[in-house]
Design a protein around this motif. Structure first.
Motif, mmCIF file in Angstrom:
data_model
loop_
_atom_site.group_PDB
_atom_site.id
_atom_site.type_symbol
_atom_site.label_atom_id
_atom_site.label_comp_id
_atom_site.label_asym_id
_atom_site.label_seq_id
_atom_site.Cartn_x
_atom_site.Cartn_y
_atom_site.Cartn_z
ATOM 1 N N UNK A 84 0.785 -1.226 0.000
ATOM 2 C CA UNK A 84 0.000 0.000 0.000
ATOM 3 C C UNK A 84 0.816 1.273 0.000
ATOM 4 N N UNK A 85 2.126 1.191 0.257
ATOM 5 C CA UNK A 85 2.915 2.420 0.326
ATOM 6 C C UNK A 85 2.993 3.104 -1.028
ATOM 7 N N UNK A 86 3.061 2.322 -2.097
ATOM 8 C CA UNK A 86 3.150 2.921 -3.431
ATOM 9 C C UNK A 86 1.903 3.735 -3.743
ATOM 10 N N UNK A 87 0.742 3.214 -3.372
ATOM 11 C CA UNK A 87 -0.516 3.929 -3.631
ATOM 12 C C UNK A 87 -0.562 5.226 -2.842
ATOM 13 N N UNK A 88 -0.164 5.156 -1.568
ATOM 14 C CA UNK A 88 -0.190 6.351 -0.736
ATOM 15 C C UNK A 88 0.808 7.392 -1.212
ATOM 16 N N UNK A 89 1.995 6.927 -1.631
ATOM 17 C CA UNK A 89 2.987 7.858 -2.144
ATOM 18 C C UNK A 89 2.496 8.562 -3.389
ATOM 19 N N UNK A 90 1.873 7.803 -4.266
ATOM 20 C CA UNK A 90 1.385 8.405 -5.505
ATOM 21 C C UNK A 90 0.291 9.417 -5.209
ATOM 22 N N UNK A 364 10.095 2.746 -15.658
ATOM 23 C CA UNK A 364 10.828 2.270 -16.835
ATOM 24 C C UNK A 364 9.850 1.728 -17.867
ATOM 25 N N UNK A 365 10.297 1.654 -19.104
ATOM 26 C CA UNK A 365 9.496 1.008 -20.149
ATOM 27 C C UNK A 365 9.368 -0.476 -19.824
ATOM 28 N N UNK A 366 8.286 -1.073 -20.271
ATOM 29 C CA UNK A 366 8.033 -2.471 -19.954
ATOM 30 C C UNK A 366 9.172 -3.374 -20.435
ATOM 31 N N UNK A 367 9.846 -2.960 -21.525
ATOM 32 C CA UNK A 367 10.954 -3.763 -22.044
ATOM 33 C C UNK A 367 12.164 -3.747 -21.104
ATOM 34 N N UNK A 368 12.185 -2.781 -20.184
ATOM 35 C CA UNK A 368 13.309 -2.678 -19.259
ATOM 36 C C UNK A 368 12.895 -3.008 -17.830
ATOM 37 N N UNK A 369 11.849 -3.781 -17.693
ATOM 38 C CA UNK A 369 11.378 -4.163 -16.355
ATOM 39 C C UNK A 369 12.411 -4.994 -15.598
ATOM 40 N N UNK A 370 13.387 -5.556 -16.293
ATOM 41 C CA UNK A 370 14.447 -6.308 -15.632
ATOM 42 C C UNK A 370 15.232 -5.457 -14.644
ATOM 43 N N UNK A 371 15.203 -4.151 -14.809
ATOM 44 C CA UNK A 371 15.903 -3.269 -13.880
ATOM 45 C C UNK A 371 15.350 -3.382 -12.462
ATOM 46 N N UNK A 372 14.079 -3.762 -12.361
ATOM 47 C CA UNK A 372 13.406 -3.791 -11.060
ATOM 48 C C UNK A 372 13.900 -4.924 -10.163
ATOM 49 N N UNK A 373 14.518 -5.942 -10.747
ATOM 50 C CA UNK A 373 14.874 -7.125 -9.967
ATOM 51 C C UNK A 373 15.775 -6.802 -8.788
ATOM 52 N N UNK A 374 16.673 -5.879 -8.960
ATOM 53 C CA UNK A 374 17.618 -5.565 -7.884
ATOM 54 C C UNK A 374 17.425 -4.165 -7.322
ATOM 55 N N UNK A 375 16.254 -3.570 -7.555
ATOM 56 C CA UNK A 375 15.986 -2.220 -7.060
ATOM 57 C C UNK A 375 15.581 -2.261 -5.586
ATOM 58 N N UNK A 376 16.171 -1.397 -4.783
ATOM 59 C CA UNK A 376 15.866 -1.347 -3.352
ATOM 60 C C UNK A 376 14.424 -0.948 -3.079
ATOM 61 N N UNK A 377 13.784 -0.293 -4.038
ATOM 62 C CA UNK A 377 12.438 0.224 -3.824
ATOM 63 C C UNK A 377 11.361 -0.624 -4.494
ATOM 64 N N UNK A 378 11.705 -1.841 -4.909
ATOM 65 C CA UNK A 378 10.782 -2.668 -5.692
ATOM 66 C C UNK A 378 9.451 -2.880 -4.975
ATOM 67 N N UNK A 379 9.467 -3.168 -3.672
ATOM 68 C CA UNK A 379 8.223 -3.462 -2.968
ATOM 69 C C UNK A 379 7.362 -2.229 -2.761
ATOM 70 N N UNK A 380 7.914 -1.051 -2.929
ATOM 71 C CA UNK A 380 7.161 0.188 -2.754
ATOM 72 C C UNK A 380 6.722 0.793 -4.094
ATOM 73 N N UNK A 381 7.160 0.215 -5.182
ATOM 74 C CA UNK A 381 7.048 0.876 -6.485
ATOM 75 C C UNK A 381 5.638 0.807 -7.058
ATOM 76 N N UNK A 382 5.077 1.952 -7.332
ATOM 77 C CA UNK A 382 3.727 2.025 -7.901
ATOM 78 C C UNK A 382 3.695 1.496 -9.328
ATOM 79 N N UNK A 383 4.806 1.699 -10.055
ATOM 80 C CA UNK A 383 4.876 1.219 -11.444
ATOM 81 C C UNK A 383 4.734 -0.294 -11.467
ATOM 82 N N UNK A 384 5.483 -1.011 -10.620
ATOM 83 C CA UNK A 384 5.405 -2.477 -10.565
ATOM 84 C C UNK A 384 4.021 -2.926 -10.103
ATOM 85 N N UNK A 385 3.464 -2.231 -9.114
ATOM 86 C CA UNK A 385 2.166 -2.621 -8.571
ATOM 87 C C UNK A 385 1.058 -2.459 -9.625
#
Length: 401
Positions: A84-90, A364-385
């Motif tokens: 829920x943090x991504x939604x609240x942040x947005x 990121x563009x959907x073609x570059x979603x691989x960047x998210x694998x090692x991102x520290x903010x992945x669990x908070x990210x509204x884009x991924x959610x």
């Protein structure tokens, strides 16, 4: 000879975690988050390199990054929340009436803040909004190895000495004094490293540090940026794009400085400095050792502006990026970077349009979603959610057809 402050960590490879623009400038920052080093298996950084960010708040003394998540743009509960943090942040971001520059209380941007947007704009934003999210890469051996390599390169051309700084003006005076020492060396055809550059570009004040400037055998002024990598391979296109943008911005800043376009008022107002502030005893003594008789920060700044205006330094002719292996320091390869000022300014205006509040941040563009694998903010990210929710909805729709 380059100077640092006694109250900041010396450039010691055993102590430094990474080399960033902030460390090269030796400024205590109100908002400072490190970026990850060059490593193909750790691509979560905004630049994928060993340069960090640097920013300063509008009021008050310079200090390390705030301990209060609420001051940084979110609440402690939100900073520690996962679901829920991504939604609240947005929602908080959309409702905010102020631009990101105002909301994060930034007087200026570091070049790496802007270049980080080429990797992932949301990652840069989360660095300000969620300062308490742990960065897995901060203590990594790769980062420390990159720091050691940079320090060794720096010590090849000058020594680093400690100078006591008592104020924000003292710290900026030291950066300017470092630059004043380097300019005659460069004008005489020598090689300089860790040259501070700053200036107003497209209405926003930017600050950076050039790794190296030297002349080629043809007499061309060459900017050489060092990037260290964990693997013995050149970077992919995504990292390369950020690296190219970085050196192009450095050229814009340096060229404008040697053309005498750096304005006193823009410098003072953007950095929140007091020209009348007397120099501390340590800084004044250091200036005297350099043969400079200045007593205030304004005196140091005026001397720098006059030196730049009357210098015969050329614009940068060649942009190069040198890649070396973190473990062995062996060279991996060199890339030469093209430069089209009109194109660079278009890209810069697009990046800055977020900071001045003209648009929302982009993932990121959907073609570059691989960047998210090692991102520290992945669990908070509204884009991924959002994309996960869209994928779930799409699967459910197909199931009921």
């Amino acid at each position: 000879m380059s100077c640092s402050q006694e109250h900041t960590a010396a450039r010691d490879p055993a102590a430094a975690e990474e080399i960033s623009d902030s460390e090269f400038l030796d400024i205590e920052l109100d908002t400072h988050y490190p970026e990850t080093p060059e490593s193909c298996d750790r691509l979560s950084s905004a630049l994928g390199n060993d340069c960090g960010t640097e920013s300063e708040t509008v009021g008050g003394p310079l200090a390390p990054k705030t301990d209060s998540a609420e001051e940084a743009g979110t609440s402690p509960e939100l900073a520690s929340a996962g679901e829920g943090s991504a939604v609240l942040l947005k929602r908080k971001r959309v409702l905010a009436e102020r631009s990101p520059l105002e909301r994060f209380r930034l007087r200026y941007l570091c070049v790496t803040d802007v270049c980080g947007q080429a990797w992932c704009e949301l990652q840069v934003v989360y660095g300000f909004e969620l300062p308490h999210v742990p960065k897995r890469e901060e203590e990594s051996p790769e980062v420390k190895a990159g720091a050691s390599i940079h320090l060794a390169r720096e010590l090849e051309v000058h020594d680093v000495v400690s100078v006591s700084a008592q104020s924000k003006e003292d710290r900026w005076a030291l950066k300017i004094l470092n630059m004043l020492v380097m300019l005659p060396i460069l004008q005489a055809g020598g090689r300089v490293r860790e040259l501070p550059v700053f200036g107003m570009l497209e209405g926003v004040f930017l600050v950076g540090v050039i790794d190296e400037l030297h002349y080629s055998h043809k007499g061309e002024l060459v900017l050489s940026e060092l990037k260290t990598r964990g693997l013995r391979s050149l970077p992919g296109r995504a990292q390369e794009r950020s690296h190219h943008f970085q050196v192009r911005l450095y050229k814009l800043l340096f060229d404008s400085m040697v053309r005498g376009l750096l304005e006193r008022d823009a410098f003072v107002q953007s950095l929140g400095l007091r020209p009348e502030q007397p120099l501390g005893s340590g800084v004044m003594e250091h200036a005297q050792k350099l043969g400079l008789h200045v007593h205030t920060f304004g005196g140091v700044l005026e001397l720098a502006l006059m030196t730049l205006s009357y210098s015969e330094l050329p614009a940068i002719d060649v942009l190069k990026i040198e890649y070396c292996h973190q473990g062995s320091s062996d060279a991996i390869g060199t890339r030469e970077v093209s430069f089209d000022e009109a194109g660079v300014r278009v890209e810069l205006r697009n990046c800055l349009s977020f900071w001045i509040g003209q648009r929302e941040p982009r993932g990121v563009d959907i073609e570059e979603a691989w960047k998210c694998r090692s991102c520290s903010f992945a669990e908070h990210c509204e884009w991924r959610r959002e994309r996960a929710e869209n994928a779930t909805a799409s699967n459910q729709t197909k199931r009921f057809k």
